[in-house]
Design an enzyme around this catalytic site. Structure first.
Site, PDB file in Angstrom:
ATOM      1  N   HIS A 173       0.842  -1.202   0.000  1.00 45.05           N
ATOM      2  CA  HIS A 173       0.000   0.000   0.000  1.00 45.05           C
ATOM      3  C   HIS A 173       0.880   1.256   0.000  1.00 45.05           C
ATOM      4  O   HIS A 173       0.680   2.182  -0.798  1.00 45.05           O
ATOM      5  CB  HIS A 173      -0.908  -0.034   1.237  1.00 45.05           C
ATOM      6  CG  HIS A 173      -1.763   1.180   1.407  1.00 45.05           C
ATOM      7  ND1 HIS A 173      -3.120   1.173   1.177  1.00 45.05           N
ATOM      8  CD2 HIS A 173      -1.466   2.449   1.815  1.00 45.05           C
ATOM      9  CE1 HIS A 173      -3.607   2.374   1.418  1.00 45.05           C
ATOM     10  NE2 HIS A 173      -2.626   3.172   1.816  1.00 45.05           N
ATOM     11  N   GLU A 174       1.871   1.279   0.897  1.00 47.96           N
ATOM     12  CA  GLU A 174       2.758   2.445   0.992  1.00 47.96           C
ATOM     13  C   GLU A 174       3.659   2.565  -0.227  1.00 47.96           C
ATOM     14  O   GLU A 174       3.971   3.675  -0.679  1.00 47.96           O
ATOM     15  CB  GLU A 174       3.602   2.362   2.273  1.00 47.96           C
ATOM     16  CG  GLU A 174       2.786   2.401   3.555  1.00 47.96           C
ATOM     17  CD  GLU A 174       1.943   3.658   3.687  1.00 47.96           C
ATOM     18  OE1 GLU A 174       2.374   4.720   3.174  1.00 47.96           O
ATOM     19  OE2 GLU A 174       0.852   3.594   4.269  1.00 47.96           O
TER      20      GLU A 174
ATOM     21  N   HIS B  25       1.926   4.486  -2.892  1.00 45.11           N
ATOM     22  CA  HIS B  25       2.122   5.937  -2.742  1.00 45.11           C
ATOM     23  C   HIS B  25       3.507   6.344  -3.252  1.00 45.11           C
ATOM     24  O   HIS B  25       3.661   7.325  -3.981  1.00 45.11           O
ATOM     25  CB  HIS B  25       2.010   6.331  -1.266  1.00 45.11           C
ATOM     26  CG  HIS B  25       0.646   6.209  -0.693  1.00 45.11           C
ATOM     27  ND1 HIS B  25      -0.467   6.784  -1.267  1.00 45.11           N
ATOM     28  CD2 HIS B  25       0.201   5.597   0.445  1.00 45.11           C
ATOM     29  CE1 HIS B  25      -1.531   6.531  -0.527  1.00 45.11           C
ATOM     30  NE2 HIS B  25      -1.154   5.806   0.515  1.00 45.11           N
TER      31      HIS B  25
END
Length: 708
Positions: free
Chosen positions: A68-69, A72
Site C-alpha cells: 500500500h505504501e 504511494h
C-alpha cells in the site's frame, strides 16, 4: 541510544524500516487471530493450526500494508518527488516525502495510489478464496485468504475516510486545493475534518473501555495519533504560508561565533560558556569544515578534552544559501542536529535553527492572532464537547431494542465425542445455524438499523418483562445444554438403543411479573403434572404449555413446601423465551435431570443458548451411531427443538438462519413443519432446499430418501 526504527530492506533506493512498536503490534495480531478470530470463524482445528494461520496472516497483512505504501511511493517518484523512507509502525505504515506536492492533481494521484493497491489485493485474495473453495483446498488456506481479503477491504474503507492525514483526507485536500487554489486553506479544512474524526474515535474508545471492552484503548490511542497528525499537517501548512515570501537571510542569526578546527574542547567550552547557542561552525581560513555542539564536547571525558580538538568531534553541517526560501528548508531543520550553517560567497554569514523559524513565525502571527485564537478556542471547545459528549451519550444509552443477526454456521460433528459404542464419522456435515442476539447501545442500534442483513426488534419481543439480558443468556445456556442431552437420548432411541432418562419435574426459577403465573405459581415450585400428564423434564412442560392456543386453562400439580397442591393457570400471548409468544410466564429447569445412555458422550462447549440446536445435534449423533451413511456427503442444516420422544418443536428466527445456511453452502435445511411457512417463499430465490419435519424419525427419513 536505541534508534526509533530498524531497516528491513531497500526498494528502488527507498529505505523500508519498521518502528519498534511494530513488533508489539505483530505479536498482538498473532495472539488475537490465534485465540479469537480464527477459532470462532473456523472451529474444530488444532491450536497449532490456529497459530500457524495467525502468523502467516500477520506477515502477509503487513506485506499488504507495505505494498500500500509502495503504491504511494512509486506514484510520488513518477511525480518527480523524493521519497525519504517508508516506516511500518503501530498503526500501519507511513511513506515520507520531501518537499511540496507539485500540484493538486499530483497529490490526488499519490493519495489514491495506496488504496488502489489495497483494492487490487482485496480482489486477489477474494478470488483465491473462491478458487480455493472450488478446488476444495484445506480450510487453513481458505481462512487466511478470506481474512486478508476482508482486512484489505477494511484498510481501504478506513483510509478513505475524508480526514487528514488519512488517504481520504489527502484526496479531500487535493480537491479543495484544486477548487480554491489555496493549499493552506485546503489543508486547514481537511485537517478540521480529521480532528473531528479523531474526537469521534476517542469518544467511542472511551465508551468501549468503560463498557468493559479493552479494545477501546486502541480507539483512544488511534484517535490521539490522528488528532496529533492532523494538527501537525495544519501547522505545517500555516508555517509554509507564513514564510512563502521570506528567505533564510531574513530570519537567521547573523555573524555567528566560529571556532578553528585546532581548538581543544576545554578552550571551546570556555569560549562559548557565556553564549546563548549550542552549536557553532568550525572554520579554517574562512572555509567551513563542520559544526561542533556543546553536547558533542560534553560527550568527551573531562581528562581528555584538553587533548581533543574540535575537528575530532565535529559533524558534517547542513549548508544553506542566505537566499534560499524558508519554506524549502523547514524539513531539513526537522532532522538532527536541527541547525544549518548559512554560507554566502564562500563565507559563513549566519546560522539557522528551528528556534529561529519558530521565533519568526511568532512575530509574523502576532498581529490580531490573540483575537483569532480566542475565537478558534471557543469554537474548538464547543465542537470538541459536542464531538466527545454526543457519542458518549449515544453509547451509554440502551434503547429498548435487540439486534438479531445471522451467526456463522458450525459443523457440530466436530463438537461430539462418543465412547462405548461403535461410531462412524458422517461423510457430510451437520451445520448448526443460529442467530446472534445483542442488546445494543444507541450507536450500535443506529448502525444496525442501516444494515439490511440484521433485524432491530423491540426488546419485549424476545426478553420477558423484568428479565435482564444477562439472565436471559444464562437461562438460554442451561436450555442449550439440556437440548444436547435430549438430542443424545432421542438419537439413541432413533437407532434402536435403550435409553433411560429421568427427572423429578420442572422446577420454577422465576415467575414473570403480571404474567398468568404471577400469584398462582412461585419460585421453587416443582411442577410434576399438567392436566394429569406427568412432567419429568422442562421439555415436557414447554411442549404442553407453548403448543396450545392462548386461553387454554391448565391444571398444574405442583410440589410446594413438601406438600402437593393443584393450581389452575390460563395461558396468554406473552413475549418470552419461546418464539410462539404463548405461555404462562415462568422460567424453569429440570430438577435432578439424569440421562442414562448406553454410551458416553461429550460436547464441546459453545457460547450458544436456547433449545433450537436440539434437532441438528440429534441428527449428527444418529448418523454417528447408525452404520449407514445418512448424510451422503451433503451439508445438512436444521433448526428445531427436540423432545426425548423425538418430537420436533418450533423455534423461530428461520429467516436469519436460512441466511446462515446459504452462507455455509448448505444443501438441505430441515425446519419444524409448523414453521415452514416462514421460509417457504424463498425456495425460488435460494439454492438451499428447505423441508419441514415433525420428528427426528421424519428428519432421518427425509435425509435417507431425498436426492440433493
Amino acid at each position: 541510544m536505541l534508534a526509533p526504527s530498524f531497516t528491513l530492506l531497500r526498494v528502488r533506493g527507498i529505505r523500508i524500516g519498521a518502528h519498534w512498536s511494530w513488533l508489539f503490534v505483530f505479536a498482538l495480531f498473532c495472539w488475537t487471530l490465534a485465540r479469537n478470530l480464527f477459532p470462532r470463524a473456523f472451529p474444530g482445528l488444532t491450536g497449532r493450526d490456529y497459530l500457524v494461520m495467525a502468523f502467516v496472516s500477520a506477515v502477509l497483512f503487513f506485506v499488504c500494508i507495505l505494498l500500500h505504501e509502495l503504491g504511494h511511493a512509486f506514484r510520488a517518484l513518477k511525480e518527480q518527488m523524493k521519497i525519504t523512507d517508508i516506516t511500518l509502525w503501530l498503526f500501519g505504515g507511513v511513506a515520507r516525502f520531501e518537499g511540496m506536492f507539485p500540484s493538486a492533481g499530483a497529490e490526488f494521484r499519490i493519495a489514491a495510489a495506496g488504496p488502489l493497491v489495497s483494492v487490487l489485493l482485496a480482489g486477489a485474495f477474494a478470488v483465491l478464496t473462491w478458487a480455493g473453495g472450488m478446488a476444495d483446498l484445506p480450510v487453513q488456506i481458505l481462512a487466511v485468504c478470506d481474512y486478508l481479503a476482508r482486512i484489505n477491504v477494511a484498510l481501504v474503507v478506513f483510509n478513505l475516510v475524508p480526514a487528514l492525514p488519512l488517504d481520504g483526507g489527502r484526496i479531500l485536500r487535493a480537491y479543495l486545493w484544486n477548487r480554491k487554489g489555496n493549499f493552506t486553506r485546503a489543508t486547514v479544512a481537511a485537517a478540521r475534518v480529521g480532528k473531528g474524526f479523531a474526537y469521534v474515535l476517542m469518544a467511542f474508545g472511551v465508551f468501549q473501555f468503560f463498557g468493559s471492552t479493552a479494545n477501546g484503548i486502541w480507539f483512544v490511542v488511534m484517535g490521539w495519533f490522528l488528532l496529533s497528525a492532523a494538527q501537525a499537517e495544519q501547522n505545517f501548512a500555516v508555517v509554509r504560508q507564513a514564510f512563502q515570501d521570506l528567505n533564510v537571510r531574513g530570519i537567521m542569526t547573523p555573524n555567528p561565533v566560529v571556532v578553528p578546527s585546532t581548538m581543544n574542547l576545554d578552550d571551546f567550552l570556555r569560549l562559548v560558556e557565556s553564549r546563548g547557542h549550542s552549536t557553532y561552525p568550525v572554520v579554517d581560513d574562512e572555509v567551513l569544515k563542520g559544526v561542533v555542539s556543546l553536547r558533542m564536547a560534553a560527550g568527551v571525558p573531562v581528562d581528555r578534552r584538553a587533548r581533543t580538538s574540535t575537528s575530532e568531534v565535529m559533524a558534517q553541517p547542513i549548508v544553506l544559501s542566505g537566499w534560499a526560501p524558508v519554506v524549502d528548508v523547514i524539513d531539513l531543520l526537522r532532522e538532527p542536529p536541527g541547525r544549518a550553517v548559512v554560507v554566502d560567497g564562500g563565507r559563513v554569514s549566519g546560522i539557522l535553527s528551528i528556534s529561529d523559524v519558530l521565533r519568526a513565525l511568532e512575530i509574523r502571527q502576532s498581529r490580531n492572532e490573540q483575537q483569532e485564537q480566542g475565537r478558534r478556542l471557543k469554537l474548538g471547545i464547543v465542537w470538541g464537547a459536542v464531538a466527545v459528549l454526543l457519542p458518549i451519550a449515544a453509547a451509554l444509552y440502551r434503547p429498548p431494542v435487540v439486534v438479531v443477526s445471522p451467526a456463522p454456521a458450525i459443523d457440530v460433528t466436530r463438537d461430539i465425542e462418543i465412547d462405548g459404542v461403535p461410531v462412524t464419522r458422517p461423510s457430510g456435515r451437520y451445520m448448526l445455524v443460529a442467530v446472534h442476539v445483542v442488546q445494543p447501545n444507541g450507536i450500535t442500534a443506529a448502525l444496525a438499523s442501516l444494515n439490511p442483513n440484521v433485524d432491530v426488534l423491540p426488546r419485549e419481543t424476545l426478553l420477558p418483562p423484568g428479565v435482564s439480558h444477562e439472565e436471559y443468556l444464562e437461562y438460554q445456556k442451561d436450555v442449550f445444554v439440556e437440548s444436547q442431552q435430549s438430542a443424545a437420548a432421542a438419537a439413541a432411541r432413533a437407532v434402536g438403543l435403550e435409553v433411560t432418562l429421568s427427572g423429578v419435574g420442572a422446577q420454577i426459577i422465576d415467575v414473570l411479573a403480571d404474567s398468568p403465573a404471577d400469584g398462582n405459581l412461585r419460585v421453587g415450585d416443582v411442577v410434576v403434572a399438567v392436566d394429569g400428564t406427568p412432567i419429568r423434564l422442562v421439555s415436557d412442560l414447554t411442549g404442553l404449555t407453548t403448543t396450545r392456543p392462548a386461553g387454554t386453562v391448565f391444571e398444574f400439580t405442583v410440589e410446594r413446601d413438601s406438600r402437593t397442591r393443584t393450581v389452575e393457570v390460563e395461558s396468554a400471548p406473552l413475549p418470552g423465551f419461546n418464539q410462539a409468544n404463548v405461555g404462562i410466564g415462568i422460567v424453569s429447569t429440570t430438577k435432578d435431570l439424569d440421562v442414562d445412555l448406553p454410551f458416553d458422550v461429550e460436547f464441546k462447549e459453545r457460547p450458544i443458548g436456547g433449545p433450537s440446536a436440539g434437532l441438528i445435534y440429534a441428527l449428527a449423533i444418529a448418523d454417528m451411531l447408525d452404520p449407514d451413511d445418512i448424510a451422503q456427503q451433503r451439508r445438512v442444516a436444521a433448526s428445531g427443538t427436540i423432545q426425548l420422544t423425538g418430537g420436533v418443536g418450533a423455534v423461530g428466527g428461520l429467516e436469519e438462519k436460512l441466511e446462515s445456511a446459504e452462507e455455509a453452502d448448505v444443501d438441505i435445511f430441515l425446519v419444524p413443519s409448523d414453521e415452514l411457512g416462514e421460509v417457504a417463499g424463498t425456495e425460488g430465490e435460494s439454492r438451499v432446499t428447505t423441508l419441514g419435519v415433525e420428528s427426528l424419525e421424519d428428519a432421518l427419513s427425509v435425509l435417507r430418501n431425498h436426492q440433493a
